[in-house]
Design an enzyme around this catalytic site. Structure first.
Site, mmCIF file in Angstrom:
data_model
loop_
_atom_site.group_PDB
_atom_site.id
_atom_site.type_symbol
_atom_site.label_atom_id
_atom_site.label_comp_id
_atom_site.label_asym_id
_atom_site.label_seq_id
_atom_site.Cartn_x
_atom_site.Cartn_y
_atom_site.Cartn_z
ATOM 1 N N VAL A 131 10.424 31.120 6.492
ATOM 2 C CA VAL A 131 11.007 30.392 7.688
ATOM 3 C C VAL A 131 12.526 30.652 7.354
ATOM 4 C CG1 VAL A 131 11.721 28.529 9.295
ATOM 5 C CG2 VAL A 131 9.417 28.706 8.367
ATOM 6 N N GLY A 176 0.826 -1.165 0.014
ATOM 7 C CA GLY A 176 -0.215 -0.004 0.059
ATOM 8 C C GLY A 176 0.787 1.527 0.059
ATOM 9 N N HIS A 219 -32.918 16.656 -7.502
ATOM 10 C CA HIS A 219 -33.178 17.832 -6.589
ATOM 11 C C HIS A 219 -33.950 17.185 -5.327
ATOM 12 C CE1 HIS A 219 -34.597 21.536 -4.871
ATOM 13 N NE2 HIS A 219 -35.690 20.891 -4.589
ATOM 14 N N CYS A 270 0.748 5.714 0.605
ATOM 15 C CA CYS A 270 -0.852 6.124 0.662
ATOM 16 C C CYS A 270 -1.639 5.627 1.833
ATOM 17 C CB CYS A 270 -1.250 5.810 -0.752
ATOM 18 S SG CYS A 270 -2.979 6.003 -0.915
ATOM 19 N N GLY A 283 14.851 -4.151 -2.881
ATOM 20 C CA GLY A 283 15.236 -4.122 -4.370
ATOM 21 C C GLY A 283 16.160 -3.442 -4.783
ATOM 22 N N LEU A 326 -2.466 21.804 5.169
ATOM 23 C CA LEU A 326 -4.009 22.229 5.433
ATOM 24 C C LEU A 326 -4.841 21.250 5.844
ATOM 25 C CD1 LEU A 326 -4.338 24.496 2.456
ATOM 26 C CD2 LEU A 326 -3.793 25.269 4.700
ATOM 27 N N GLU A 327 -4.478 19.985 5.483
ATOM 28 C CA GLU A 327 -5.304 18.916 6.147
ATOM 29 C C GLU A 327 -4.780 18.346 7.474
ATOM 30 O OE1 GLU A 327 -6.371 16.264 1.742
ATOM 31 O OE2 GLU A 327 -5.050 15.252 3.230
HETATM 32 P P1 FAD Z 1 4.650 5.073 -2.530
HETATM 33 O O1 FAD Z 1 3.292 4.959 -2.346
HETATM 34 O O2 FAD Z 1 5.520 6.105 -1.754
HETATM 35 O O3 FAD Z 1 5.189 3.464 -2.416
HETATM 36 C C1 FAD Z 1 6.383 3.265 -2.891
HETATM 37 C C2 FAD Z 1 6.847 1.809 -1.857
HETATM 38 O O4 FAD Z 1 7.855 1.694 -2.538
HETATM 39 C C3 FAD Z 1 6.999 2.260 -0.404
HETATM 40 O O5 FAD Z 1 6.197 1.413 0.080
HETATM 41 C C4 FAD Z 1 8.620 1.980 -0.319
HETATM 42 O O6 FAD Z 1 8.507 1.261 1.043
HETATM 43 C C5 FAD Z 1 8.719 1.015 -1.188
HETATM 44 N N1 FAD Z 1 10.318 1.145 -1.950
HETATM 45 C C6 FAD Z 1 11.128 2.106 -2.096
HETATM 46 N N2 FAD Z 1 12.176 1.494 -2.532
HETATM 47 C C7 FAD Z 1 12.134 0.296 -2.397
HETATM 48 C C8 FAD Z 1 13.046 -0.628 -2.893
HETATM 49 N N3 FAD Z 1 14.287 -0.256 -3.357
HETATM 50 N N4 FAD Z 1 12.749 -1.991 -2.722
HETATM 51 C C9 FAD Z 1 11.484 -2.210 -2.288
HETATM 52 N N5 FAD Z 1 10.657 -1.350 -1.719
HETATM 53 C C10 FAD Z 1 10.849 0.100 -2.109
HETATM 54 N N6 FAD Z 1 -2.556 11.065 -2.704
HETATM 55 C C11 FAD Z 1 -3.851 11.219 -3.194
HETATM 56 O O7 FAD Z 1 -4.099 11.004 -4.445
HETATM 57 N N7 FAD Z 1 -4.795 11.235 -2.083
HETATM 58 C C12 FAD Z 1 -4.649 11.672 -0.993
HETATM 59 O O8 FAD Z 1 -5.497 11.990 -0.125
HETATM 60 C C13 FAD Z 1 -3.403 11.877 -0.458
HETATM 61 N N8 FAD Z 1 -3.099 12.024 0.789
HETATM 62 C C14 FAD Z 1 -1.708 11.857 1.286
HETATM 63 C C15 FAD Z 1 -1.503 12.225 2.453
HETATM 64 C C16 FAD Z 1 -0.267 12.251 2.981
HETATM 65 C C17 FAD Z 1 -0.078 12.530 4.441
HETATM 66 C C18 FAD Z 1 1.140 12.196 2.153
HETATM 67 C C19 FAD Z 1 2.238 12.058 2.530
HETATM 68 C C20 FAD Z 1 0.724 11.722 0.819
HETATM 69 C C21 FAD Z 1 -0.785 11.746 0.267
HETATM 70 N N9 FAD Z 1 -0.979 11.142 -0.919
HETATM 71 C C22 FAD Z 1 -2.390 11.480 -1.299
HETATM 72 C C23 FAD Z 1 0.074 10.996 -2.041
HETATM 73 C C24 FAD Z 1 0.120 9.536 -2.369
HETATM 74 O O9 FAD Z 1 0.370 8.903 -1.048
HETATM 75 C C25 FAD Z 1 1.231 9.143 -3.195
HETATM 76 O O10 FAD Z 1 1.016 10.057 -4.377
HETATM 77 C C26 FAD Z 1 1.130 7.835 -3.572
HETATM 78 O O11 FAD Z 1 1.451 7.037 -2.476
HETATM 79 C C27 FAD Z 1 2.239 7.497 -4.695
HETATM 80 O O12 FAD Z 1 2.302 6.340 -5.037
HETATM 81 P P2 FAD Z 1 3.643 5.393 -5.460
HETATM 82 O O13 FAD Z 1 3.242 4.181 -5.788
HETATM 83 O O14 FAD Z 1 4.295 6.157 -6.509
HETATM 84 O O15 FAD Z 1 4.751 5.556 -4.263
HETATM 85 P P1 NAI Z 2 2.766 21.076 -1.717
HETATM 86 O O1 NAI Z 2 3.564 21.157 -3.106
HETATM 87 O O2 NAI Z 2 1.322 20.742 -1.909
HETATM 88 O O3 NAI Z 2 2.666 22.291 -0.753
HETATM 89 C C1 NAI Z 2 4.030 22.650 -0.338
HETATM 90 C C2 NAI Z 2 3.764 24.205 0.187
HETATM 91 O O4 NAI Z 2 4.912 24.641 1.045
HETATM 92 C C3 NAI Z 2 3.596 25.049 -1.080
HETATM 93 O O5 NAI Z 2 2.650 25.944 -0.912
HETATM 94 C C4 NAI Z 2 4.911 25.762 -1.027
HETATM 95 O O6 NAI Z 2 5.006 27.056 -1.727
HETATM 96 C C5 NAI Z 2 5.230 25.808 0.191
HETATM 97 N N1 NAI Z 2 6.634 25.897 0.769
HETATM 98 C C6 NAI Z 2 7.985 25.237 -0.045
HETATM 99 N N2 NAI Z 2 8.946 25.752 0.774
HETATM 100 C C7 NAI Z 2 8.676 26.473 1.957
HETATM 101 C C8 NAI Z 2 9.411 27.043 2.803
HETATM 102 N N3 NAI Z 2 10.687 27.308 2.677
HETATM 103 N N4 NAI Z 2 8.733 27.947 3.679
HETATM 104 C C9 NAI Z 2 7.117 28.165 3.748
HETATM 105 N N5 NAI Z 2 6.471 27.424 2.765
HETATM 106 C C10 NAI Z 2 7.115 26.806 1.870
HETATM 107 O O7 NAI Z 2 3.436 19.831 -0.763
HETATM 108 P P2 NAI Z 2 2.838 18.932 0.666
HETATM 109 O O8 NAI Z 2 1.636 19.695 1.115
HETATM 110 O O9 NAI Z 2 4.192 18.620 1.280
HETATM 111 O O10 NAI Z 2 2.485 17.567 0.053
HETATM 112 C C11 NAI Z 2 3.149 16.929 -0.673
HETATM 113 C C12 NAI Z 2 2.479 16.086 -1.909
HETATM 114 O O11 NAI Z 2 1.757 15.004 -1.301
HETATM 115 C C13 NAI Z 2 1.682 17.020 -2.650
HETATM 116 O O12 NAI Z 2 2.303 16.926 -4.207
HETATM 117 C C14 NAI Z 2 0.548 16.177 -2.848
HETATM 118 O O13 NAI Z 2 0.139 15.992 -4.153
HETATM 119 C C15 NAI Z 2 0.479 14.981 -2.021
HETATM 120 N N6 NAI Z 2 -0.599 15.095 -1.371
HETATM 121 C C16 NAI Z 2 -1.942 15.016 -1.715
HETATM 122 C C17 NAI Z 2 -3.120 14.775 -0.854
HETATM 123 C C18 NAI Z 2 -4.268 14.886 -1.256
HETATM 124 O O14 NAI Z 2 -4.421 14.622 -2.435
HETATM 125 N N7 NAI Z 2 -5.626 15.111 -0.739
HETATM 126 C C19 NAI Z 2 -2.846 15.114 0.456
HETATM 127 C C20 NAI Z 2 -1.611 15.073 0.936
HETATM 128 C C21 NAI Z 2 -0.345 14.983 0.277
#
Ligand code: FAD
Ligand code: NAI
Length: 472
Positions: free
Chosen positions: A243, A42, A451, A45, A118, A191-192
């Protein structure tokens, strides 16, 4: 598995990109393995991202609503107490249920799940360092899909301990509600997670470098609107602020900030600081250097339009390469990459990938923002409709926000749809479909919407683009 067996596809990484690719590949009849080092499937995510954050967002919203929003609905409640431990347990149960669900899907589809790290050691060879110790093994693969995801970008000078200075991973696992929390970065994570802790009682200040919150892609009008609403909920914002430095002094973290353009310095104090300034590709230990595979200046693995590296049997998907860092984007790419292998063609429409921010109200969009359309020089029309004029939103006493359509002025074809409002994340699906099918605003305006539903605001905003809304 045995080290003698050759797989048709080995996927490195078991996140939304990797696990979907592995299941799809097995469904296509390819002998498939997925290597994951986390000990659970998973990825980011399910384990520390989308799922745990949405669990906390949902339950903190209910708590906040009971505290602030039910009296006027005719519900008197007695003493409301937060049981943070139980809220975290509910979160953990959602996570483990879903990650185990993927293990089950792997078994059902015949994917070999290999727990370990890997490393690419040859053009068709992956060395696996097993998670639980034991012998290092080598997998042979006709095709390799890299899906190793991303990690939080650190802030220089602030050492992450995941207790007082946290990334989102620490922010979803705090053991008590901080009195004061400073969030660096007013993007989606800031924000979340800022919403979660603010609703549970923390005094939250968000410091954002740019002049507007919401991160890249959010429409400027939407950004202003949601900032006002989150402000009413108690979150404080310092936009246009950078910052400069920070330090931990006993139980307190001190953060020195100043206007982005230079100027007055100020020190903010907090018991927890969340660093949320973006995420960066994760390739540690992957062995890209062994095959001389290229990354760009931001660390993203370089690929062509069919996800191929310069070694065409090695493809890359998800957060570790170009594009939005979103789970559903990674999943689409997982399917497309496998289809390129099995069929020779695949397809992802990058112009129609929705973004959702799960605050309350939610923010959702697809396509271009108004500032993007303006910059492109195209003539456009805009139609908006406020939820305060929508019967269901009024009935639900939940009227913050609006729907906004941006269309090509000449053809009425939809260019972008932006929603701030209750259930925006579900409602945007209709917009994504409209964009996929090349719909005009009139196509939507002439489609019957039940509606009383919130979706009527969607229809009326479309009507306002080419004609006039009825109810505003
Ligand atoms: P990842 O989910 O990062 O998975 C990569 C996996 O590869 C990891 O489990 C890692 O352990 C494994 N891995 C890495 N290197 C190796 C290796 N060499 N060998 C074996 N395994 C390895 N996106 C949304 O669309 N909706 C959301 O609501 C949302 N909320 C988020 C909230 C937070 C707090 C965060 C941090 C992210 C959120 N995201 C959200 C973003 C989302 O989590 C990512 O875009 C998504 O997980 C990317 O999927 P991925 O498969 O590319 O990588
Ligand atoms: P983000 O790119 O969404 O936001 C980072 C923010 O930090 C920007 O507004 C940027 O201007 C600001 N910033 C950058 N450097 C800074 C500094 N030095 N001082 C102050 N502000 C600064 O990145 P975030 O929120 O960390 O999320 C990472 C990724 O995870 C995003 O790309 C997002 O797509 C994904 N994500 C998606 C969610 C969803 O789909 N609901 C939920 C959470 C994450």
């Amino acid at each position: 598995y045995s080290s003698e067996t050759e797989h048709d596809v080995v996927v490195i990484g078991g996140g939304p990109g990797g696990y979907v690719a592995a299941i799809k590949a097995a469904q296509e009849g390819l002998k498939t393995a997925c290597v994951e080092k986390r000990g659970a499937l998973g990825g980011t995510c399910l384990n520390v991202g989308c799922i745990p954050s949405k669990s906390l967002l949902n339950n903190s919203h209910i708590y906040h609503q009971i505290n602030h929003d039910v009296k006027k609905r005719g519900i008197d409640v007695g003493d409301v107490k937060l049981n943070l431990g139980q809220m975290m347990k509910a979160k953990e149960e959602s996570v483990s249920g879903l990650t185990k669900g993927i293990e089950f899907l792997f078994k059902k589809n015949g994917v070999d799940y290999i727990k370990g790290t890997g490393t690419l050691v040859g053009e068709h060879e992956i060395k696996v360092n097993p998670l639980e110790g034991g012998e290092v093994k080598t997998l042979k693969a006709k095709n390799i899909i890299i899906a190793t995801g991303s990690e939080a970008t650190p802030f220089p000078g602030l050492e992450i301990d995941e207790k007082k200075i946290v990334t989102s991973t620490g922010a979803i696992a705090l053991t008590e509600v901080p009195k004061k929390m400073v969030v660096i970065g007013g993007g989606i994570i800031g924000l979340e997670m800022g919403s979660v802790w603010s609703r549970l009682g923390a005094e939250v200040t968000v410091v954002e470098y740019l002049g507007a919150i919401g991160g890249p892609g959010m429409d400027a009008e939407v950004s202003k609107n949601i900032q006002r609403t989150l402000g009413k909920q108690g979150i404080k914002f310092k936009t246009g602020t950078k910052v400069v430095s920070g330090s931990v002094e006993g139980e307190t973290v001190k953060i020195n900030v100043e206007a982005a353009k230079g100027g007055k310095e100020e020190t903010l104090e907090a018991d927890v600081v969340l660093v949320a300034i973006g995420r960066r590709p994760y390739t540690e230990g992957l062995g890209l250097e062994n095959l001389d595979l290229e990354t760009d200046e931001r660390g993203r693995i370089v690929i062509d339009s069919e996800y191929r590296t310069k070694l065409p049997h090695i493809r890359v998907i998800g957060d570790v390469t170009f594009g939005a860092m979103l789970a559903h984007k990674a999943e689409e790419e997982g399917i497309a990459a496998v289809e390129y292998i099995s069929k020779g063609y695949g397809h992802v429409n990058y112009g129609a990938i929705p973004s959702v921010m799960y605050t309350h109200p939610e923010v959702a969009w697809v396509g271009q923002s108004e500032q993007d359309v303006k910059a492109s020089g195209k003539e456009y029309s805009v139609g908006t409709f406020p939820f305060s004029a929508n019967s269901r939103a009024k009935t639900n006493l939940d009227t913050d926000g609006f729907v906004k359509f941006i269309a090509d002025k000449e053809t009425d074809r939809i260019l972008g749809i932006h929603i701030v409002g209750p259930n925006a994340g579900e409602m945007i699906a209709e917009g994504v479909l409209a964009l996929e099918y090349g719909a005009s605003c009139e196509d939507i305006g002439r489609t019957s919407h039940a509606h009383p539903t919130l979706s009527e605001a969607f229809k009326e905003a479309a009507m306002a683009t080419y004609s006039k809304a009825i109810h505003s």
